[in-house]
Motif scaffolding. Structure first.
Motif, PDB file in Angstrom:
ATOM      1  N   MET A   1      24.824  66.718 108.756  1.00 49.53           N
ATOM      2  CA  MET A   1      26.173  66.684 109.323  1.00 49.53           C
ATOM      3  C   MET A   1      26.997  67.851 108.783  1.00 49.53           C
ATOM      4  N   ARG A   2      26.874  68.115 107.473  1.00 51.00           N
ATOM      5  CA  ARG A   2      27.603  69.260 106.885  1.00 51.00           C
ATOM      6  C   ARG A   2      27.157  70.554 107.549  1.00 51.00           C
ATOM      7  N   LEU A   3      25.840  70.650 107.772  1.00 49.48           N
ATOM      8  CA  LEU A   3      25.311  71.878 108.369  1.00 49.48           C
ATOM      9  C   LEU A   3      25.751  72.008 109.836  1.00 49.48           C
TER      10      LEU A   3
ATOM     11  N   PHE B   1      32.191  84.994 106.978  1.00 48.99           N
ATOM     12  CA  PHE B   1      30.802  84.655 106.639  1.00 48.99           C
ATOM     13  C   PHE B   1      29.907  85.889 106.730  1.00 48.99           C
ATOM     14  N   LEU B   2      30.086  86.670 107.784  1.00 43.05           N
ATOM     15  CA  LEU B   2      29.225  87.846 107.957  1.00 43.05           C
ATOM     16  C   LEU B   2      29.527  88.890 106.871  1.00 43.05           C
ATOM     17  N   ARG B   3      30.766  88.918 106.395  1.00 41.73           N
ATOM     18  CA  ARG B   3      31.153  89.883 105.363  1.00 41.73           C
ATOM     19  C   ARG B   3      30.688  89.416 103.982  1.00 41.73           C
ATOM     20  N   ASP B   4      30.880  88.136 103.690  1.00 44.32           N
ATOM     21  CA  ASP B   4      30.562  87.625 102.346  1.00 44.32           C
ATOM     22  C   ASP B   4      29.959  86.224 102.476  1.00 44.32           C
TER      23      ASP B   4
ATOM     24  N   VAL C   1      29.586  80.055 102.177  1.00 43.17           N
ATOM     25  CA  VAL C   1      28.763  78.828 102.144  1.00 43.17           C
ATOM     26  C   VAL C   1      29.118  77.968 100.933  1.00 43.17           C
ATOM     27  N   GLU C   2      29.493  78.628  99.816  1.00 41.30           N
ATOM     28  CA  GLU C   2      29.903  77.856  98.627  1.00 41.30           C
ATOM     29  C   GLU C   2      31.234  77.151  98.899  1.00 41.30           C
ATOM     30  N   GLU C   3      32.167  77.886  99.492  1.00 39.45           N
ATOM     31  CA  GLU C   3      33.481  77.295  99.773  1.00 39.45           C
ATOM     32  C   GLU C   3      33.384  76.147 100.775  1.00 39.45           C
ATOM     33  N   HIS C   4      32.390  76.222 101.673  1.00 37.40           N
ATOM     34  CA  HIS C   4      32.247  75.174 102.691  1.00 37.40           C
ATOM     35  C   HIS C   4      31.618  73.904 102.116  1.00 37.40           C
ATOM     36  N   GLY C   5      31.135  73.996 100.868  1.00 34.99           N
ATOM     37  CA  GLY C   5      30.577  72.804 100.223  1.00 34.99           C
ATOM     38  C   GLY C   5      29.145  72.498 100.593  1.00 34.99           C
ATOM     39  N   LEU C   6      28.406  73.499 101.086  1.00 35.92           N
ATOM     40  CA  LEU C   6      26.985  73.276 101.399  1.00 35.92           C
ATOM     41  C   LEU C   6      26.196  73.185 100.099  1.00 35.92           C
TER      42      LEU C   6
ATOM     43  N   GLU D   1      21.029  73.737 101.969  1.00 39.12           N
ATOM     44  CA  GLU D   1      21.861  74.112 103.124  1.00 39.12           C
ATOM     45  C   GLU D   1      22.324  75.567 103.007  1.00 39.12           C
ATOM     46  N   GLN D   2      22.711  75.929 101.777  1.00 39.86           N
ATOM     47  CA  GLN D   2      23.145  77.323 101.559  1.00 39.86           C
ATOM     48  C   GLN D   2      22.007  78.284 101.885  1.00 39.86           C
ATOM     49  N   GLU D   3      20.804  77.917 101.429  1.00 34.22           N
ATOM     50  CA  GLU D   3      19.637  78.780 101.660  1.00 34.22           C
ATOM     51  C   GLU D   3      19.416  78.989 103.165  1.00 34.22           C
ATOM     52  N   SER D   4      19.480  77.881 103.925  1.00 32.51           N
ATOM     53  CA  SER D   4      19.228  78.023 105.366  1.00 32.51           C
ATOM     54  C   SER D   4      20.378  78.762 106.056  1.00 32.51           C
ATOM     55  N   ALA D   5      21.605  78.571 105.571  1.00 34.04           N
ATOM     56  CA  ALA D   5      22.738  79.289 106.176  1.00 34.04           C
ATOM     57  C   ALA D   5      22.672  80.784 105.854  1.00 34.04           C
TER      58      ALA D   5
END
Lengths: 315, 86
Positions: free
Chosen positions: B4-6, B23-26, B31-36, B40-44
């Motif tokens: 759901m988060r993803l 996101f494309l810039r940094d 992904v950290e700020e979004h709480g993944l 999830e971070q790895e896949s994002a």
């Protein structure tokens, strides 16, 4: 006579031999096509209506569509439920779709394997969710709700995506297979969606097609699209992806895929031509339907010729 | 991994152009700020960037078309209300 016309003529001539009389060939209802559809009902075996377009329709409009349904089988197609998601479907939206199905009394209905909203963000488009165990379970839960609200399971449609969905632990054919197995839902196989995903992500389209659960297919969509480009990070780098836009004619590979379906799908199929804009003349659309009939007849004849071999393979 | 988060992260990437540009810039910061979480971070972070850009473009075009149609409809209604009784 062009090659395609010759193919159609040959297909029509041979259609009586081997064609499955249960196969139907129809078109998506769009207001701009209404007159053409009514004029050519002798060549149109089925009409598919978008459920969301009927939400808020007047009693008179619904009565007209129901009257059309007495002339030709109707199918209702949902585009906004977002059933392939870990989030539950919107009960209000589901209720509205259920009312449309009840009002139109179609012979079948369908929805997409997509998510359309999450966490308050409304995408306004069909998006591919992560292909994983969690979305299979979420989809199964949502499809049960759809069945409970409407009384019949929808056929579920594979969607086109321009992006490989992140967080996926399985590929598209395995994921679709797992959902049809878990839910016993029939499959609405969109051949242009499948073709676009195959060419966009490096799969051979016909091998990719054979990996889908063809024994579950009941409805087929055919349509066209256009190539999109975007620049990569390097100056000379660019990427091309095929967009399924329903604004262009059905490409040849899709008709060849219909032959494969005719050969390998055991059930009678309803094939729907989708066109959402840049409408050509009705003659052009009917020509594409004739090509679809011809392609399916080729496949059905192949099935008759080697049918017992396929059944032995399946056993 | 929380799908759901993803899904929410993807939905926001598709429709929120500022979020997408950040996101494309940094990507790591976003992904950290979004709480993944880690997976999830790895896949994002491994996201298919050309696919994301084309998807966002296609969605924006569809939304824009719908707004143009809705705008034309509202203008027609206003005209009808103003002059339709003549």
């Amino acid at each position: 006579m062009g090659a395609a016309d010759a193919e159609v003529a040959a297909g029509e001539a041979a259609a009586v031999v081997g064609a499955d009389p249960g196969d139907r060939f129809g078109i998506g209802w769009r207001d701009r096509l209404a007159a053409g559809i009514f004029t050519h009902l002798d060549e149109i075996d089925a009409v598919e209506v978008i459920a969301e377009n009927c939400v808020g329709a007047s009693t008179r409009q619904l009565r007209s569509l129901r009257a059309l349904g007495r002339e030709v089988p109707l199918l209702v197609h949902g585009v906004g439920l977002g059933a392939a998601s870990v989030s539950p479907v919107d009960p209000g939206h589901l209720d509205r779709v259920a009312r449309v199905v009840e009002a139109l009394e179609p012979c079948a209905w369908s929805e997409h394997l997509s998510f359309v909203r999450s966490g308050g963000y409304e995408i306004g488009h069909l998006a591919a969710p992560p292909r994983c165990a969690a979305t299979i379970e979420g989809t199964a839960r949502n499809l049960r709700k759809l069945r409970d609200a409407v009384g019949v399971r929808p056929a579920i449609e594979n969607i086109a995506t321009l992006m490989a969905p992140p967080g996926s632990s399985m590929d598209e054919p395995s994921w679709v297979q797992a959902i049809t197995t878990a839910t016993a839902s029939p499959l609405l196989l969109d051949l242009h969606n499948l073709y676009a995903n195959a060419v966009n992500f490096g799969h051979e389209p016909f091998a990719y097609l054979r990996r889908f659960p063809l024994d579950a297919v009941e409805v087929v969509h055919i349509s066209g699209g256009i190539w999109m480009e975007c620049e990569g990070s390097a100056p000379d780098q660019s990427y091309r992806r095929l967009l399924d836009d329903h604004l262009h004619d059905v490409p040849d590979p899709v008709f060849l895929m219909l032959e494969v379906l005719g050969e390998f799908c055991p059930r009678s199929l309803t094939v729907i031509l989708e066109r959402d804009g840049r409408f050509p003349s009705m003659a052009v659309l009917l020509h594409q339907l004739r090509r679809a009939r011809a392609a399916m007849a080729v496949g059905r004849r192949r099935r008759l010729a080697v049918g017992s071999a396929h059944e032995l393979d399946a056993a | 991994m929380n799908s759901m988060r993803l899904e929410t992260f993807l939905a926001r990437l598709f429709v929120d152009s500022d979020f997408r540009e950040n996101f494309l810039r940094d990507p790591r910061r976003v992904v950290e700020e979004h709480g993944l979480d880690g997976a999830e971070q790895e896949s994002a972070l491994a996201i298919d960037r050309p696919g994301l850009l084309l998807t966002a473009r296609s969605i924006a075009a569809k939304r824009n078309n719908r707004e143009v149609r809705a705008g034309a409809f509202q203008r027609a209604r206003r005209m009808w209300r103003r002059f339709g009784k003549f």
